[in-house]
Write an enzyme that holds these catalytic residues in place. Structure first.
Site, PDB file in Angstrom:
ATOM      1  N   ASN A 124      12.380  18.884  37.414  1.00  0.00           N
ATOM      2  CA  ASN A 124      12.526  17.842  38.428  1.00  0.00           C
ATOM      3  C   ASN A 124      13.608  16.827  38.109  1.00  0.00           C
ATOM      4  O   ASN A 124      14.253  16.305  39.001  1.00  0.00           O
ATOM      5  CB  ASN A 124      11.197  17.104  38.623  1.00  0.00           C
ATOM      6  CG  ASN A 124      11.301  15.995  39.659  1.00  0.00           C
ATOM      7  OD1 ASN A 124      11.585  16.262  40.827  1.00  0.00           O
ATOM      8  ND2 ASN A 124      11.127  14.755  39.229  1.00  0.00           N
ATOM      9  N   ARG A 214       4.434  25.866  32.349  1.00  0.00           N
ATOM     10  CA  ARG A 214       3.767  24.735  33.002  1.00  0.00           C
ATOM     11  C   ARG A 214       4.892  23.964  33.685  1.00  0.00           C
ATOM     12  O   ARG A 214       5.866  23.566  33.022  1.00  0.00           O
ATOM     13  CB  ARG A 214       3.057  23.871  31.970  1.00  0.00           C
ATOM     14  CG  ARG A 214       2.312  22.655  32.578  1.00  0.00           C
ATOM     15  CD  ARG A 214       2.981  21.356  32.235  1.00  0.00           C
ATOM     16  NE  ARG A 214       2.257  20.189  32.769  1.00  0.00           N
ATOM     17  CZ  ARG A 214       2.779  18.971  32.842  1.00  0.00           C
ATOM     18  NH1 ARG A 214       4.015  18.739  32.407  1.00  0.00           N
ATOM     19  NH2 ARG A 214       2.097  17.979  33.338  1.00  0.00           N
ATOM     20  N   ASP A 216       6.278  20.901  35.206  1.00  0.00           N
ATOM     21  CA  ASP A 216       6.074  19.455  35.279  1.00  0.00           C
ATOM     22  C   ASP A 216       6.497  18.911  36.642  1.00  0.00           C
ATOM     23  O   ASP A 216       7.517  19.333  37.194  1.00  0.00           O
ATOM     24  CB  ASP A 216       6.923  18.794  34.182  1.00  0.00           C
ATOM     25  CG  ASP A 216       6.709  17.287  34.090  1.00  0.00           C
ATOM     26  OD1 ASP A 216       5.651  16.871  33.602  1.00  0.00           O
ATOM     27  OD2 ASP A 216       7.613  16.534  34.527  1.00  0.00           O
ATOM     28  N   GLU A 253       2.085  21.544  38.112  1.00  0.00           N
ATOM     29  CA  GLU A 253       1.396  20.263  38.047  1.00  0.00           C
ATOM     30  C   GLU A 253       1.565  19.501  39.356  1.00  0.00           C
ATOM     31  O   GLU A 253       2.657  19.026  39.690  1.00  0.00           O
ATOM     32  CB  GLU A 253       1.938  19.440  36.878  1.00  0.00           C
ATOM     33  CG  GLU A 253       1.000  18.308  36.535  1.00  0.00           C
ATOM     34  CD  GLU A 253       1.661  16.971  36.488  1.00  0.00           C
ATOM     35  OE1 GLU A 253       1.005  16.029  36.055  1.00  0.00           O
ATOM     36  OE2 GLU A 253       2.833  16.861  36.889  1.00  0.00           O
TER      37      GLU A 253
HETATM   38  C1  LM2 Z   1       4.560  14.428  34.330  1.00  0.00           C
HETATM   39  N1  LM2 Z   1       4.052  15.203  35.192  1.00  0.00           N
HETATM   40  O1  LM2 Z   1       4.438  15.290  36.422  1.00  0.00           O
HETATM   41  C2  LM2 Z   1       4.092  14.376  32.935  1.00  0.00           C
HETATM   42  O2  LM2 Z   1       2.842  15.036  32.824  1.00  0.00           O
HETATM   43  C3  LM2 Z   1       4.065  12.954  32.483  1.00  0.00           C
HETATM   44  O3  LM2 Z   1       3.563  12.865  31.178  1.00  0.00           O
HETATM   45  C4  LM2 Z   1       5.478  12.375  32.589  1.00  0.00           C
HETATM   46  O4  LM2 Z   1       5.490  10.960  32.324  1.00  0.00           O
HETATM   47  C5  LM2 Z   1       6.035  12.522  34.004  1.00  0.00           C
HETATM   48  N2  LM2 Z   1       5.566  13.628  34.739  1.00  0.00           N
HETATM   49  C6  LM2 Z   1       7.538  12.647  33.949  1.00  0.00           C
HETATM   50  O5  LM2 Z   1       7.903  13.886  33.411  1.00  0.00           O
HETATM   51  C7  LM2 Z   1       5.724  10.583  30.984  1.00  0.00           C
HETATM   52  C8  LM2 Z   1       5.119   9.196  30.742  1.00  0.00           C
HETATM   53  C9  LM2 Z   1       5.954   8.102  31.362  1.00  0.00           C
HETATM   54  C10 LM2 Z   1       7.388   8.198  30.902  1.00  0.00           C
HETATM   55  C11 LM2 Z   1       7.902   9.564  31.369  1.00  0.00           C
HETATM   56  C12 LM2 Z   1       9.345   9.808  30.999  1.00  0.00           C
HETATM   57  O6  LM2 Z   1       3.799   9.168  31.286  1.00  0.00           O
HETATM   58  O7  LM2 Z   1       5.400   6.832  30.942  1.00  0.00           O
HETATM   59  O8  LM2 Z   1       8.156   7.149  31.470  1.00  0.00           O
HETATM   60  O9  LM2 Z   1       7.111  10.596  30.709  1.00  0.00           O
HETATM   61  O10 LM2 Z   1       9.529   9.728  29.615  1.00  0.00           O
HETATM   62  C13 LM2 Z   1       8.873   6.315  30.561  1.00  0.00           C
HETATM   63  C14 LM2 Z   1       8.402   4.876  30.635  1.00  0.00           C
HETATM   64  C15 LM2 Z   1       8.654   4.351  32.064  1.00  0.00           C
HETATM   65  C16 LM2 Z   1      10.134   4.436  32.400  1.00  0.00           C
HETATM   66  C17 LM2 Z   1      10.597   5.899  32.198  1.00  0.00           C
HETATM   67  C18 LM2 Z   1      12.106   6.020  32.393  1.00  0.00           C
HETATM   68  O11 LM2 Z   1       7.008   4.826  30.336  1.00  0.00           O
HETATM   69  O12 LM2 Z   1       8.241   2.954  32.104  1.00  0.00           O
HETATM   70  O13 LM2 Z   1      10.318   4.109  33.789  1.00  0.00           O
HETATM   71  O14 LM2 Z   1      10.283   6.350  30.875  1.00  0.00           O
HETATM   72  O15 LM2 Z   1      12.798   5.218  31.478  1.00  0.00           O
HETATM   73  C19 LM2 Z   1      11.277   3.090  34.060  1.00  0.00           C
HETATM   74 CA    CA Z   2      12.462  15.580  42.919  1.00  0.00          CA
END
Ligand code: LM2
Ligand code: CA
Length: 504
Positions: A124, A214, A216, A253
């Site tokens: 994505n 999987r 995402d 997902e």
């Molecule tokens: C998913 N499924 O659709 C994953 O299962 C999930 O764990 C992922 O989020 C999400 N999609 C994106 O692939 C995780 C996490 C986020 C994190 C993202 C990207 O839950 O908290 O975001 O990965 O690393 C982080 C920061 C967020 C920030 C982002 C971009 O927490 O605050 O947004 O990075 O810098 C500005």
């Molecule tokens: Ca998209």
């Protein structure tokens, strides 16, 4: 006549090709996918040989295997958060879990002992630009620091992405698909330039022996684009024991919490399995004592879940175990958690995935790591449990033994359903296994029909069958199949399970 025959053949082959993406390619006698969250490939290879293969696990969901952004403090309050792996920088196989050479070694060794591999892919989006927020680039491999929307090691450039926009309205299906999840640069999967890169990446993993993926954030991509991408993939690699013509298994997902959602799980279920978050929600609610177990007799499609063959089911996943809304269960509440997993394993519904976690107290905390950010291996204790910060739910006796129960009972129907009308339930799986649950707060002592042949059986929850004796409770099944079933309300576990192979 001739025309309709040709039409029928092409419809059938298209159908079988698509149905094929629902097949996880387990070895006979194996089932269940374990998510070895943030494990290193070298540790996984060993785990396949010493535990997962011999214990009949079907396969492993790997954390993302391609190069990701490195997030250093103070961007996060803990050193290198786990979620950096959801921000890809390239499709080179270089992460904290290991290199491509490590991957291939793991793949050979796991496939050799009957354990399949499924890779978590992130089609994505790509990594956030440092200027966009709190993250900073490091070098996960050979990639130089990219400019915004410029990923030279793929390569992707600005034109491969959708125009930048924020998802402000979660009732707008176009926004959900074409704007930025978490502000992450959103790839346009409608373009051949993007499709070609994704197919090449996935085909490379197929060459290396994976059984599937999987996917995402599938909800954030158009199903018709995914259909084209999946359809272009090569067949699985016969060198790893897959039959000729086998298609990659898909776990897509899609977070769908019910009728109010504008993007539904059903939009993706013809392309492979889809995550069934309601399974996690309903079992968490029931085993936390917020819904009576008696209702579980009809658990499944009647509750609004996907049809069994389309459902990828789990009690918790790496995201919802970190968002405790008072409903989802995890290793942090062991007794009801083990009961929920025992139910999920004993009940013949969906493809079951279990979580194998590292211990955490805050959302961001990454896996156990040394001062240089390298992942530390789990240690294995004499009681089979893990140390060094790894929880290893898949090694808990009650959980591992219920995976074996699932395998032994595979293909048999639920029979002899019993309940007290409230929070004591029991059922058999044909004449192969029997399981009982007490979530009532008073002891359970009942004479129940087990469906099993007469004999003395070892309860595989309170102990193990060792030679001809049982380290836990024994259950005597009489010639008419009935047995006295006892589960104390304050016992360590609220479950009892026996099966044909636990007979003494
Ligand atoms: C998913 N499924 O659709 C994953 O299962 C999930 O764990 C992922 O989020 C999400 N999609 C994106 O692939 C995780 C996490 C986020 C994190 C993202 C990207 O839950 O908290 O975001 O990965 O690393 C982080 C920061 C967020 C920030 C982002 C971009 O927490 O605050 O947004 O990075 O810098 C500005
Ligand atoms: Ca998209």
């Amino acid at each position: 006549m001739k025309y309709s025959a040709v039409f029928l053949v092409s419809v059938l082959s298209a159908l079988s090709c698509i149905q094929a993406q629902h097949d996880p390619h387990f070895w006979t006698g194996h089932s269940t996918i374990v998510h070895l969250f943030e494990w290193k490939f070298s540790d996984i290879a060993q785990e396949c040989e010493r535990w997962l293969g011999p214990r009949g696990f079907g396969g492993i969901q790997l954390s993302p295997v391609n190069e990701n952004v490195i997030v250093e403090p103070p961007a996060s309050d803990s050193n290198r958060p786990w979620w950096e792996r959801y921000q890809p920088v390239s499709y080179q196989l270089t992460t904290r879990s290991g290199t491509e050479a490590d991957f291939l070694d793991m793949s050979r060794r796991c496939n050799a002992v009957g354990v399949r591999l499924y890779v978590d892919i992130i089609p994505n989006h790509m990594a956030a630009h440092p200027a966009d927020g709190s993250v900073g680039y490091g070098t996960g491999g050979s990639t130089a620091v990219p400019r915004d929307r410029d990923f030279p090691a793929v390569p992707y450039t600005l034109s491969d992405f959708n125009p930048s926009c924020e998802i402000t309205d979660w009732n707008d299906r176009v926004m959900i698909r074409n704007c930025e999840l978490f502000g992450l640069p959103d790839l346009n999967q409608g373009l051949d330039s993007v499709r070609d890169k994704l197919v090449a990446f996935m085909d490379h993993l197929i060459d290396l022996g994976v059984a599937g993926f999987r996917v995402d954030a599938a909800k954030h991509m158009w199903p018709q684009d995914l259909e084209v991408i999946y359809g272009r993939l090569k067949n699985l690699n016969t060198d790893f024991g897959f039959p000729a013509g086998a298609r990659a298994f898909m776990m897509q997902e899609v977070i769908d919490n019910g009728d109010h959602e504008v993007v539904r799980k059903y939009e993706y279920s013809h392309l492979g399995t889809v995550t069934e978050f309601m399974f996690s929600f309903y079992l968490g609610r029931a085993f936390r004592g917020n819904d009576d177990l008696v209702w579980l007799e009809s658990f499944g499609e009647a509750w609004g879940l996907l049809p069994s063959r389309d459902a990828l089911v789990f009690v918790d996943n790496h995201d919802n175990q970190r968002h405790d809304h008072g409903t989802i269960l995890s290793y942090k509440l062991p007794k009801p958690y083990k009961m929920a997993i025992a139910f999920g394993a004993a009940y013949p519904f969906g493809q079951l995935r279990i979580m194998s976690s590292f211990a955490f107290d805050d959302f961001d905390l990454g896996p156990p790591m040394d001062g240089n950010g390298n992942i530390v291996s789990p240690s294995i204790n004499t009681d089979n449990s893990c140390g060094n910060g790894w929880v290893c739910e898949h090694r808990w006796r009650q959980i591992a033994n219920m995976i074996k129960f699932r395998n032994i009972c595979w293909g048999t129907p639920v029979a002899n359903w019993w309940s007290n009308g409230a929070n004591k339930i029991a059922f058999s799986r044909g004449n192969r296994g029997f399981v009982a649950f007490n979530n009532q707060g008073v002891d359970m002592l009942e004479i129940l029909q087990t469906g099993l042949a007469a004999g003395i059986y070892c309860d595989v929850i309170s102990g193990d069958k060792v030679g001809n004796s049982c380290t836990g409770k024994s259950v005597t099944v009489l010639t008419d199949g009935r047995a006295s079933i006892h589960i104390a309300h304050d016992a360590e576990d609220g479950v009892l399970a026996i099966h044909v192979e636990s007979r003494l």
